[in-house]
Scaffold this motif. Structure first.
Motif: not given
Length: 224
Positions: A76-79, A110-117
């Protein structure tokens, strides 16, 4: 003189061994100045030090020979991403100054915060955009307008992926279609990195036409 030489040699070996590994304390003799050093005690001390040094050397060798595991499966990665876009176009029908190639210009950041699993059982996974973390702000001329296009909703997308060596190709859904992003993965699988750049002619959402350039940098840090 020999006693002093032996005593100094024991100290010389003992000092680096403190950083090498565990030493069997029961096999080490503490020598005192002015007392004779017995061969058995000296040999026992040297034996304990040699065993610890050899153990440390073996562990270092095993680490050097071990192949790094950079697989993202099960991870799991914090993007986090940052992006920027510049667009110019012609849209006289929408009230701009004149019908020319540079009637208007839009500049957005822009900016984005997401979780990639990534699943460990199949080549699939999820991409979850954090609530309130999709930020986009656009400035427009000649209207001198500053618009907030940020999305406050959380969004979950199903993804598929394929890893080949140090490249992880992730396919995302996009309004009924898909697009693929190639990430570089670090040797130990702890970091994902990619960047994208696009430029060319385009038709904007309001029907106006023009040109644009877009760039984005994405970094992922493995947290699980």
């Amino acid at each position: 003189m020999k006693k002093h030489i032996i005593f100094a040699a024991v100290l010389g070996f003992a000092t680096p061994s403190l950083f090498a590994g565990e030493v069997d304390a029961s096999s080490v003799t503490t020598f005192s100045a002015g007392t004779p050093a017995k061969a058995a005690e000296v040999n026992s001390t040297f034996g304990a030090l040699i065993a610890a040094i050899n153990d440390n050397a073996e562990r270092i060798s095993n680490l050097e020979l071990a192949e790094p595991n950079n697989s993202v499966a099960g991870g799991t990665y914090q993007i986090r991403s940052i992006n920027s876009e510049v667009a110019v176009g012609s849209s006289a029908q929408n009230g701009y100054q004149q019908d020319g190639p540079n009637d208007f210009a839009n500049i957005s950041n822009g900016s984005l915060a997401a979780t990639l699993s990534f699943s460990s059982e199949s080549l699939s996974g999820t991409f979850v955009v954090d609530a309130g973390a999709d930020k986009t702000y656009e400035a427009n001329t000649p209207f001198n307008r500053f618009t907030d296009f940020s999305d406050s909703e959380s969004e979950t997308n199903q993804i598929t992926y394929v890893q080949t060596g140090s490249t992880v190709s992730v396919t995302f859904p996009d309004d009924g279609d898909t697009f693929t992003v190639d990430f570089i993965v670090s040797g130990d699988g702890s970091v994902l990195l990619t960047r994208s750049f696009e430029a060319g002619d385009t038709t904007f959402n309001d029907g106006s036409t023009g040109e644009f350039s877009f760039m984005e940098l994405l970094v992922g840090i493995r947290t699980e």
